[in-house]
Design an enzyme around this catalytic site. Sequence first.
Site, PDB file in Angstrom:
ATOM      1  CB  SER A  75      -0.910   0.021   1.223  1.00 10.59           C
ATOM      2  OG  SER A  75      -1.853  -1.015   1.179  1.00 10.59           O
ATOM      3  CD  GLN A  76      -0.452   7.154  -1.515  1.00 13.78           C
ATOM      4  OE1 GLN A  76      -1.646   6.881  -1.610  1.00 13.78           O
ATOM      5  NE2 GLN A  76       0.048   8.322  -1.859  1.00 13.78           N
TER       6      GLN A  76
END
Length: 365
Positions: A75-76
């Site tokens: 994920s970011q």
Amino acid sequence: MDEFLEQIRRSGVTLTPELAAAFAGLPREAFVPDGFRRNGGGWARPGDDDFLSLVYQDDALVTKVRDRLPISSSSQPSLMALMIEALDVRPGLRVLEIGAGTGYNAAVLASIGATVTSVDVQEDVAGRARAALARAGVEGVTVEQGDGYAGHPGGHFDRVIVTVGVAGISPRWLDQLEPDGVIVAPVDHAGMHPVLAARRPATLADPAGPLTAGLVCHAGFMTAAGPLSATHPGSFPPAAGARELGELTEFAPARFDPPLEGIPYRDLWYASGVWDRRTSHAAVPGVQQSSLALIDDDRSGGAVIFPDGSVRTAGPTLLGAEAASILDRWIAAGRPAVSMWRVGFTLTGDPEAPIWVPGSWELTS
């Protein structure tokens, strides 16, 4: 590494010292040993001249693709940070993670003192996450292959964090959650996955409810498999493809100058999903990003609300007036941000695998 942390902060995250130390101390490249998909296409691999510079961007890294669609990723980091801070993790807490991904999120949690049990439905993903955690020398994480809906049977946890898009909250997580525990999850809403933070009262007699949540932030996630993504009464319609709605014609002129960008447009989008369950998104020819749309039940047409507030319709639809009414209502309410909504849940879905889904909303001051 300082630049990596600054990128996370520039996304609007105020990193605690503990969380900053966790991101700074973990080698993110250890969690993507086979590389990841480049934003422009192709595959970035270890040994490429720009590999490490791409690894330490504030971007999601897609690590597994099926039929050209991403099905697993890292994920970011700024989104990870927002979710972890909303989880209110402290040393010694037991965390159930639904969706192992690369193992990087669990590693960050462990680095700030949590004991983590991570569950992923994909056996190969779970195996690679275990290997990555070992490679990075991270302790305090157990990765299990299993259906995330079931959580970790027999386990007891202080926190639950979900790293895939879900239709709602599994009753099994509540069964395994300690009183006054917190669940942070990206829950489907109008084609997006805004992150909710649900906290169960410590005095609750019924461990299944009532459940309420606040909004953490806007987000989009890959969708979970199985009961966690099952449709239910009140599910939002699937997105409309680029040619599905047909030719658009103007219904109402622009209202916003300059047009809404980024978060304000998503704030409007969220409110539209609260007020009309036909809200989803549509790919519009010539428009780079998906647009907020109301889609007729038979998918014969719909109305699109653009960032400038203009409304265009397609097909034999009456939704243009509803779209204009939503704009009026949002403006009259003071253009509420997503964080101003409070969500209540309803138990629905398959009786064999029920799920708690958002069913009521109120605006807070």
